[in-house]
Design an enzyme around this catalytic site. Structure first.
Site, mmCIF file in Angstrom:
data_model
loop_
_atom_site.group_PDB
_atom_site.id
_atom_site.type_symbol
_atom_site.label_atom_id
_atom_site.label_comp_id
_atom_site.label_asym_id
_atom_site.label_seq_id
_atom_site.Cartn_x
_atom_site.Cartn_y
_atom_site.Cartn_z
ATOM 1 N N ARG A 188 33.687 35.249 -36.774
ATOM 2 C CA ARG A 188 32.785 34.090 -36.672
ATOM 3 C C ARG A 188 31.410 34.322 -37.282
ATOM 4 N NH1 ARG A 188 31.217 32.456 -31.113
ATOM 5 N NH2 ARG A 188 29.835 31.133 -32.350
ATOM 6 N N HIS A 189 30.816 33.234 -37.745
ATOM 7 C CA HIS A 189 29.410 33.232 -38.129
ATOM 8 C C HIS A 189 28.573 32.996 -36.875
ATOM 9 C CE1 HIS A 189 25.654 31.964 -40.077
ATOM 10 N NE2 HIS A 189 26.127 32.491 -41.188
#
Lengths: 400, 400
Positions: free
Chosen positions: A235-236
């Site tokens: 994930r960012h």
């Protein structure tokens, strides 16, 4: 002063001459790149031993693949810099060069009498770049450093890996290569300055500092919003959806930032009802409500295979990708089209990642293979005006 | 032509003027760095909206921390490049600049009539750098790309993470920043070439290509030794020990390459008997027999706490580190000594990662804060010779 044996190169750095006292990765990657851009690079190695990486397995026809990859576009001269005669020859080379790059431990070059102050006296136009683990000053300046130490100390490993899992190293040696790239930038900036002042200068680049610069976003978030960055798997930290998802077969990476992309993605996935959902109107809102968004998307992605999703997302102009292995990546039509694999030398069957900079007005020269230890010792010494008899004596005295 | 309102800067790139059509991260990081090295950077943004990242949370006094970090050292001019008048103003700016950087999708600048061929006619000395996801040609040239797509497609995610675990993204946005650094190198190399030819040129840098260049070792091993690189947690693929180990309390990273380091490490750990073990005589042998070596070391590391081991390994001159969090890293004495956190502007309390290049002979200028949207529109237009009345008309007509 130099005769016709001098390596003739093209490319934007044609005419720039580099003396390269680097070993392992952080330094050699930087000088590989300068050479690939057309600089002439003279790699100086310890007589009889050479770069530490020459013995790292696996090998291709007895040569270390590690060494071959990052020492393309260089010539090798063996030279014992602990001997007075070796220092003397070295200074003759320095006098002909624009750039020196070294990645010994801080202080080592000064102890040899070959620090910046010493060599500036020989060649005031010299740009002298020192790459080290921790920099030329500070409490750790004398400590040894390899890639994983820079990744660990900087916090890079703390933000890479599974949430709550073991610390993960970035799979490429970004702890080294980060400093290689910043050093190349510093060197080229100093050459730019030299065009107006005529004077060179010293450049101090530390692997640890460079990791922090790569982590600018994590650092800015911690310092200005009090968030402690953590490992988030794929994930960012700030944008959602921006991660890998499993599908009915193989995983995909998907990312959406703008609301236009969000709109198109929801329609492609049959999730139009999310467009008016008050939890998900913006990228930041989607990220804040990620824990609720992710399962909704995951459920839908599991209903079809990866390639079907990639086709649908491409048609919807949403950024997406398979999670390629290295062999997958090298077979990808775009990678093949971009000629990102290069055979060096041509016809040898030895293949490497290419230079990722294309400049039609200053085409890069064909890459030349990494040198055998001392392969160019005679030619380089002859260029400097030494006779065959003198060169023979240097060899007998273990100066070269 | 330019009056005294022009931003005066120092540093090695003083006098270099950059027009910056970038947004998000890959482009802005590159121009942040050029500005930090002393270039004057004019960031052109969409009137009323600006860079997409201006709306990304978290915020500091209503400004996006994401935006603030990578847009330091720039001035902001709003300009509608879809309007003829906007294009005309833009070309006036281009005529005064050395460098253009843009990271729109391939083809977008040509469609605006602002591609390299168009602007070369305005300024033949212009270095025009295009950063894109996949490059200016090839089957994916028109596709959108964000960081995780470049990391996924290149294979970077396949070599990062736990062995057999889920795909992990490198925690820093190396998919973007890799291309930022190679673009800066290409730009500076092109400026170097320009000093002899007087002509600029086009530079094509793709995020995907740059990931592959960072993965040179994994790629060379696959292509020349048939090894398929995989995620190895904290381990190095070729050298052992070179990884994180748990201790009695917190984990450490340790790495040993040379036999001298191996000797010192074994003695520090009370493992002298391993020095004559036929499985472990060289770094490559230790790596080949890693499955047998790791448990032996792990068992000993578990007998003491992290800090005790760090002291002992430092005394033995063996590279080692704690696995720092971001807050730990920023409190580290070496990071503090190196001033790797910088307050911009001074006194504001806003703090960021600093530039990791130190050049005593060309000290970098103090960093200036990221601009408000259009903060310098009037000043830049006045520099170009436009009157207050003309500027007012541009604003009324939504040209700026």
């Amino acid at each position: 002063m130099l005769n016709t044996d001098t390596q003739r190169r093209e490319g934007p750095l044609a005419g720039v001459r580099v003396v390269d006292l680097t070993h392992m990765l952080a330094g050699p990657y930087s000088t590989w790149l300068l050479g690939a851009l057309g600089a002439e690079v003279i790699k100086i190695e310890r007589p009889g031993k050479g770069d530490f990486t020459r013995v790292i397995a696996p090998f291709s026809e007895d040569e270390s693949i590690y060494f071959l990859s990052v020492n393309r576009n260089k010539r090798s001269l063996t030279l014992n810099l602990k001997e007075e005669k070796g220092k003397e020859i070295f200074k003759k080379i320095v006098a002909t060069c624009d750039v020196l790059v070294e990645n010994n431990r801080a202080g080592a070059m000064d102890r040899l009498g070959l620090g910046y102050a010493d060599l500036k006296a020989v060649n005031p136009r010299l740009v002298y770049a020192s790459i080290s683990g921790f920099g030329q000053d500070g409490p750790y300046r004398h400590r040894p450093c390899f890639d994983v130490v820079a990744q660990a100390m900087s916090g890079m490993m703390s933000i890479t890996g599974e949430p709550g899992g073991d610390p993960c190293r970035v799979g490429a040696s970004i702890g080294d290569i980060g400093s290689s790239l910043f050093a190349a930038i510093g060197i080229l900036a100093a050459l730019q300055k030299r065009t107006s002042t005529g004077e060179g200068g010293f450049i101090d680049v530390a692997m640890l500092d460079c990791q922090l610069a790569l982590m600018e976003n994590a650092i800015a978030r911690f310092l200005n919003a009090g968030e402690t960055p953590r490992a988030l798997g794929s994930r960012h930290p700030l944008i959602a959806p921006f991660q890998a998802f499993p599908t009915a077969d193989k995983p995909i990476a998907v990312c959406v930032d703008t609301n236009e992309q969000w709109d198109r993605m929801c329609r492609a996935m049959g999730l139009e009802h999310l467009l008016s959902d008050p939890r998900f109107p913006t990228g930041s809102a989607r990220n804040a409500n990620h824990a609720e968004l992710e399962p909704l998307l995951r459920e839908v992605f599991l209903t079809r295979g990866r390639d079907a999703w990639l086709d649908m997302l491409e048609a919807a102009d949403v950024p997406a990708s398979p999670i390629n292995s290295v062999p997958d990546a090298l077979n990808d039509p775009q990678v093949v089209h971009r000629k990102m694999v290069v055979e060096v030398p041509e016809g040898s069957g030895k293949r490497f990642a290419a230079v990722p900079i294309t400049m039609p007005e200053a085409p890069l020269p064909a890459e030349s293979p990494a040198p055998r230890l001392g392969e160019h010792t005679d030619a380089i010494l002859a260029d400097l005006g030494f006779t065959p008899a003198e060169i023979g004596a240097f060899r007998r005295d273990a100066v070269v």
